[in-house]
Design an enzyme around this catalytic site. Structure first.
Site, PDB file in Angstrom:
ATOM      1  N   GLN A 284     -31.965 -59.073 -13.161  1.00 13.39           N
ATOM      2  CA  GLN A 284     -32.782 -60.259 -12.945  1.00 13.39           C
ATOM      3  C   GLN A 284     -33.096 -60.934 -14.281  1.00 13.39           C
ATOM      4  O   GLN A 284     -33.447 -60.275 -15.255  1.00 13.39           O
ATOM      5  CB  GLN A 284     -34.075 -59.865 -12.231  1.00 13.39           C
ATOM      6  CG  GLN A 284     -34.820 -61.032 -11.608  1.00 13.39           C
ATOM      7  CD  GLN A 284     -35.841 -60.562 -10.580  1.00 13.39           C
ATOM      8  OE1 GLN A 284     -35.756 -59.450 -10.082  1.00 13.39           O
ATOM      9  NE2 GLN A 284     -36.802 -61.412 -10.256  1.00 13.39           N
TER      10      GLN A 284
ATOM     11  N   SER B 137     -30.986 -52.627 -14.436  1.00  6.43           N
ATOM     12  CA  SER B 137     -31.933 -52.769 -13.331  1.00  6.43           C
ATOM     13  C   SER B 137     -31.198 -53.147 -12.042  1.00  6.43           C
ATOM     14  O   SER B 137     -30.421 -52.350 -11.516  1.00  6.43           O
ATOM     15  CB  SER B 137     -33.013 -53.790 -13.698  1.00  6.43           C
ATOM     16  OG  SER B 137     -34.035 -53.817 -12.737  1.00  6.43           O
ATOM     17  N   LEU B 138     -31.381 -54.347 -11.538  1.00  6.22           N
ATOM     18  CA  LEU B 138     -30.690 -54.792 -10.323  1.00  6.22           C
ATOM     19  C   LEU B 138     -29.182 -54.582 -10.446  1.00  6.22           C
ATOM     20  O   LEU B 138     -28.498 -54.246  -9.479  1.00  6.22           O
ATOM     21  CB  LEU B 138     -30.996 -56.262 -10.065  1.00  6.22           C
ATOM     22  CG  LEU B 138     -30.164 -56.926  -8.957  1.00  6.22           C
ATOM     23  CD1 LEU B 138     -30.580 -56.414  -7.594  1.00  6.22           C
ATOM     24  CD2 LEU B 138     -30.288 -58.435  -9.029  1.00  6.22           C
TER      25      LEU B 138
ATOM     26  N   ARG C 248     -35.134 -54.509  -1.477  1.00  6.37           N
ATOM     27  CA  ARG C 248     -35.730 -54.268  -2.790  1.00  6.37           C
ATOM     28  C   ARG C 248     -36.415 -55.526  -3.311  1.00  6.37           C
ATOM     29  O   ARG C 248     -37.559 -55.490  -3.806  1.00  6.37           O
ATOM     30  CB  ARG C 248     -34.640 -53.819  -3.775  1.00  6.37           C
ATOM     31  CG  ARG C 248     -35.112 -53.510  -5.197  1.00  6.37           C
ATOM     32  CD  ARG C 248     -33.881 -53.124  -6.028  1.00  6.37           C
ATOM     33  NE  ARG C 248     -34.194 -52.604  -7.351  1.00  6.37           N
ATOM     34  CZ  ARG C 248     -34.236 -53.314  -8.465  1.00  6.37           C
ATOM     35  NH1 ARG C 248     -34.029 -54.628  -8.416  1.00  6.37           N
ATOM     36  NH2 ARG C 248     -34.502 -52.739  -9.623  1.00  6.37           N
TER      37      ARG C 248
ATOM     38  N   HIS D 200     -40.917 -52.263 -13.036  1.00  7.37           N
ATOM     39  CA  HIS D 200     -40.603 -51.053 -13.805  1.00  7.37           C
ATOM     40  C   HIS D 200     -41.858 -50.476 -14.463  1.00  7.37           C
ATOM     41  O   HIS D 200     -41.869 -50.146 -15.648  1.00  7.37           O
ATOM     42  CB  HIS D 200     -39.521 -51.343 -14.855  1.00  7.37           C
ATOM     43  CG  HIS D 200     -38.207 -51.750 -14.259  1.00  7.37           C
ATOM     44  ND1 HIS D 200     -37.420 -50.881 -13.548  1.00  7.37           N
ATOM     45  CD2 HIS D 200     -37.568 -52.952 -14.247  1.00  7.37           C
ATOM     46  CE1 HIS D 200     -36.327 -51.524 -13.125  1.00  7.37           C
ATOM     47  NE2 HIS D 200     -36.407 -52.773 -13.519  1.00  7.37           N
TER      48      HIS D 200
ATOM     49  N   GLN E 282     -35.981 -45.820  -9.987  1.00  6.45           N
ATOM     50  CA  GLN E 282     -35.666 -46.965 -10.844  1.00  6.45           C
ATOM     51  C   GLN E 282     -36.714 -48.069 -10.748  1.00  6.45           C
ATOM     52  O   GLN E 282     -36.967 -48.806 -11.694  1.00  6.45           O
ATOM     53  CB  GLN E 282     -34.282 -47.503 -10.461  1.00  6.45           C
ATOM     54  CG  GLN E 282     -33.705 -48.502 -11.448  1.00  6.45           C
ATOM     55  CD  GLN E 282     -32.912 -49.582 -10.737  1.00  6.45           C
ATOM     56  OE1 GLN E 282     -33.358 -50.154  -9.751  1.00  6.45           O
ATOM     57  NE2 GLN E 282     -31.741 -49.863 -11.263  1.00  6.45           N
TER      58      GLN E 282
END
Length: 803
Positions: free
Chosen positions: A9, A87-88, A112, A193, A241
């Site tokens: 992202q 991440s994503l 998500r 996060h 995560q």
């Protein structure tokens, strides 16, 4: 080794995915059904300004990165050793590794994004300038214990996350810290996060209970652990995560320690490319002693399948994961019809090693005719050009290197040329020292008759061992050869006498000496058939098979672990010529003469005007000025010029006589008046002024003195062409092969007929695209002929059975 990395992202932008949605219509329609809105409209138009909202951002980025990956596989079939995502992006990495199909991944990402978007009242900020340990100390010192470290993007770029009030206080503290360069708030709706995402993580964990996953066919690096995934931890990692730090720096250092040298970002933007470049500069590889990861029931790696057909869509596109609820799985995407693409021509590994769009390069032309502008233009287009350093002074070469490195961004390729200098070997070594000091990673070795200390020194300084003990080279040598015996020298380890000499002079280390004995001098070989400039007039149809067979024998003899690729040069100016070279087995293509008649070429407009008019028969062989006494030859333009006849006359006189005084007066007058336009005495004065070291030898040896005087004409004629002197046009020395004549005929009647419309990268693109089209056309024609023959044979057999 190669790793694909997928962005997270923040990489989203309006217009991303253009062209992909139309190419993958079935997947796009599938995404629309799952999401309940048009993914194409969101990404390309964003009419309701929703693209930056987390619940829309995550499905959009996942989809574009997935389609980008499928497109890359279809176009290149590149072999990939590891995948990772920020991440994503880790969801795209898992897709590429075969954990689930496209539809399943999209459903996961949609959920998500929805859960994370609910987490309001938080914020994130990028802190630039502090290391992880130093940042932790500052947070502890100022009792900022509710702030979490979210993303470890590079050694000195770290993202923090927390509740809005805590973040406001932390920003004030950090902005005033002396070592913080910048503190930049990020546009996010929540404290991603961090501990503030625990509710979202619990809900996502319950959601994941409805899914099962397949074994991974490519190792995936986890954001949570910065290590490769283990067989049973996919669900656990995806849940963790959401609240854990993204250990991106450690992940890349881990990959570096595994021997990964090349990283390709798959998806919109180049955020990760820039971060990886920073990590590789600021951090060292992370060497980890860990047990080998063993997958249960792992299928053969998809990598081998992909290189069989560049157009084959990998099995990860098919439904490999089904929801436990029993919902009907999405229909598999139909396989694309086999089709040769420009990017699939030549060696996949060659393109990967040199980070190229096509297995195509422009060769060096001396005295900067292959200019720094030409090299930059090729590099920016995703290809590679070699700068023509031969005949230039070191400051000129240094200036070109600085310009090229300044204009090209990280990962864009370029190379420098080293021409053999048998009379002044110290120039070779000085040039190599400049390349090493300047960080030049690719060198083209041209006109070499044997291996020299300068070549071996450059080779040694690029050798290291990976974690498996195998030797890898960070500095590449591509050798241009036209004789098998020269190719054999480059395909062999460096001569022992040279290794010993360099060790005695402390120019290489003991470890480098050991590694030199296990590696060939060249990484790759370019078989140069009849061409412009220095040439042996070799025939490609005879030369290529001989060099390829020799390569195979040398690979077996020395048991090299990495394949040496064989390229083709000489006579290449049309798609027909490229298709012939590829059919002969060429792994890559190098063009030369055709690039001299382009806007970027570093020669005069007058020379280009002459080149534009030439045909295939308008060349001639002449003595090579730099190897005059040895009888070496160059191929030059003949049409409208006297240089070929005059230079050959000089060489004949040199062979016939032992001194200028032995030549008859009429001939001497002709040379001085017509060729040189000055006396032999004035020429000799210029030569000994420029090269004072020759004076003693020239005075003792009249034949050597004659050679020095005659060699001046070759330098003079080259300058005339480069400067475009209109008064002395007949004496232009223009190195050129018949390939340009063929190219001129090919583009006749098009806008490329005029050299002022010719751009070196556009020519490369056109040649590769047209070559792919030509091969498709010819293979289709062969296929039809084969079908016709089969029908005829069947009819014949049927007729015989009737009778």
């Amino acid at each position: 080794m190669l790793a694909y990395v997928f962005p997270g992202q923040g990489a989203q932008k309006k217009g991303m995915g253009e062209g992909l949605f139309d190419e993958f219509k079935d997947l796009t329609a599938q995404a629309d059904r799952i999401l309940g809105y048009s993914i194409k409209r969101l990404c390309l138009e964003d009419p309701d300004s929703e693209l930056n909202k987390t619940q829309f951002t995550q499905p959009a980025l996942y989809t574009v990165s997935a389609l980008s990956y499928f497109k890359k596989v279809m176009d290149s079939g590149s072999r990939v050793d590891f995948v990772a995502g920020h991440s994503l992006g880790e969801y795209n990495a898992l897709l590429a590794a075969g954990a689930y199909d496209f539809a399943t991944g999209l459903k996961l990402v949609q959920k998500r994004g929805e859960l994370m978007s609910r987490a309001a009242g938080g914020g994130m900020a990028a802190v630039i300038g502090l290391s992880e340990n130093k940042l932790a100390e500052v947070l502890q010192e100022y009792k900022l214990d509710r702030i979490d470290i979210a993303n470890l993007n590079s050694p000195h770029q770290i993202v923090i996350s927390g509740a809005k009030a805590d973040m406001d206080h932390a920003m004030k503290v950090l902005e005033s810290h002396k070592d913080v360069t910048m503190c930049i708030p990020l546009r996010t709706s929540g404290a991603f996060h961090s501990r503030h995402m625990e509710d979202a993580a619990r809900e996502f964990e319950a959601f994941l209970e409805n899914f099962t996953f397949q074994s991974l066919r490519i190792p995936v690096i986890s954001n949570v652990h910065a290590r490769r995934y283990r067989p049973t931890e996919i669900k656990h990692n995806l849940v963790q995560q959401i609240t854990s730090s993204v250990k991106w720096t450690e992940s890349i250092r881990y990959l570096m320690g595994l021997g990964v040298q090349e990283y390709e970002e798959v998806g919109p933007g180049r955020v990760l490319t820039d971060l990886i470049a920073r990590i590789r500069t600021e951090a060292s590889p992370l060497i980890v002693d860990e047990p080998e990861v063993v997958e249960e029931s792992v299928a053969e790696s998809v990598n081998e399948e992909l290189i069989e057909s560049a157009a084959q869509i990998p099995s990860v596109l098919e439904s490999t994961t089904m929801e436990a609820s029993g919902a009907e799985p999405p229909a598999p995407v139909p396989s694309a019809e086999y089709h040769i693409l420009p990017s699939s021509l030549g060696s996949i590994e060659f393109r990967r090693d040199y980070n190229l769009k096509y297995a195509y390069m422009t060769g060096a032309m001396y005295r900067g005719i292959a200019s720094k502008e030409m090299v930059v233009r090729m590099g920016q287009a995703g290809m590679m050009g070699f700068f023509g350093a031969g005949g230039l002074k070191l400051p000129q070469i240094a200036d070109a290197i600085q310009y090229i490195q300044r204009e090209l961004s990280q990962g864009q390729s370029y190379g420098m040329n080293l021409v053999h200098n048998p009379t002044e070997p110290e120039i070779e070594e000085q040039t190599v020292d400049l390349f090493l000091q300047s960080g030049v990673r690719v060198m083209e070795a041209a006109a070499f008759m044997n291996i020299t200390p300068a070549l071996v020194k450059y080779r040694a300084k690029g050798l290291t061992r990976d974690v498996h003990g195998r030797i890898v080279s960070s500095k590449k040598i591509i050798a241009k050869v036209s004789r098998p015996e020269v190719a054999e020298a480059f395909l062999s380890p460096a001569p022992e006498r040279i290794i010993t000499k360099l060790r005695e002079e402390n120019k290489i280390t003991p470890e480098e000496a050991l590694m030199l004995r296990e590696m060939p001098v060249a990484d790759d070989i370019c078989a140069e058939a009849d061409s412009g400039g220095h040439t042996d007039g070799a025939v490609a149809y005879a030369l290529m098979p001989a060099i390829i067979k020799l390569r195979d024998e040398m690979m077996e003899k020395y048991r090299y672990h990495k394949k040496i690729r064989i390229g083709a040069a000489g006579g290449i100016g049309t798609p027909d010529a490229i298709s012939a070279a590829l059919t002969l087995g060429a792994d890559f293509i190098v063009t030369g003469s055709i690039n001299q008649c382009t806007v970027e070429a570093g020669t005069s407009d007058e020379a280009k005007d002459l080149l534009q008019q030439m045909n295939v028969q308008d060349t001639e062989y002449a003595p090579a000025g730099d190897m005059f006494e040895m009888g070496a030859r160059v191929q030059v333009l003949k049409k409208g010029l006297f240089f070929p006849a005059r230079s050959n006359k000089l060489y004949d006189l040199y062979r016939q006589y032992n001194s200028i005084d032995e030549i008859d007066e009429k001939t001497k007058a002709q040379i001085q008046d017509k060729y040189f336009k000055r006396s032999f005495e004035s020429v000799y004065d210029m030569v000994r002024t420029r090269y004072p070291q020759i004076v003693e030898k020239a005075e003792r040896n009249p034949k050597y003195k004659m050679a020095m005087i005659f060699r001046w004409y070759f330098s003079y004629s080259t300058r005339l062409a480069l400067q475009g002197d209109p008064e002395n046009k007949v004496d232009y020395q223009i190195h050129c092969g018949p390939a340009l004549g063929a190219f001129n005929q090919w583009v006749k009647g098009t806008e490329l007929e005029q050299w002022r419309n010719r751009r070196v990268d556009e020519i490369a693109e056109k040649l590769m695209v047209e070559t792919a089209a030509l091969l498709n056309q010819r293979y289709k024609s062969f296929s039809k002929l084969s079908e016709t023959d089969d029908i005829a044979m069947e009819n014949s057999r049927s007729t015989q059975e009737v009778y």
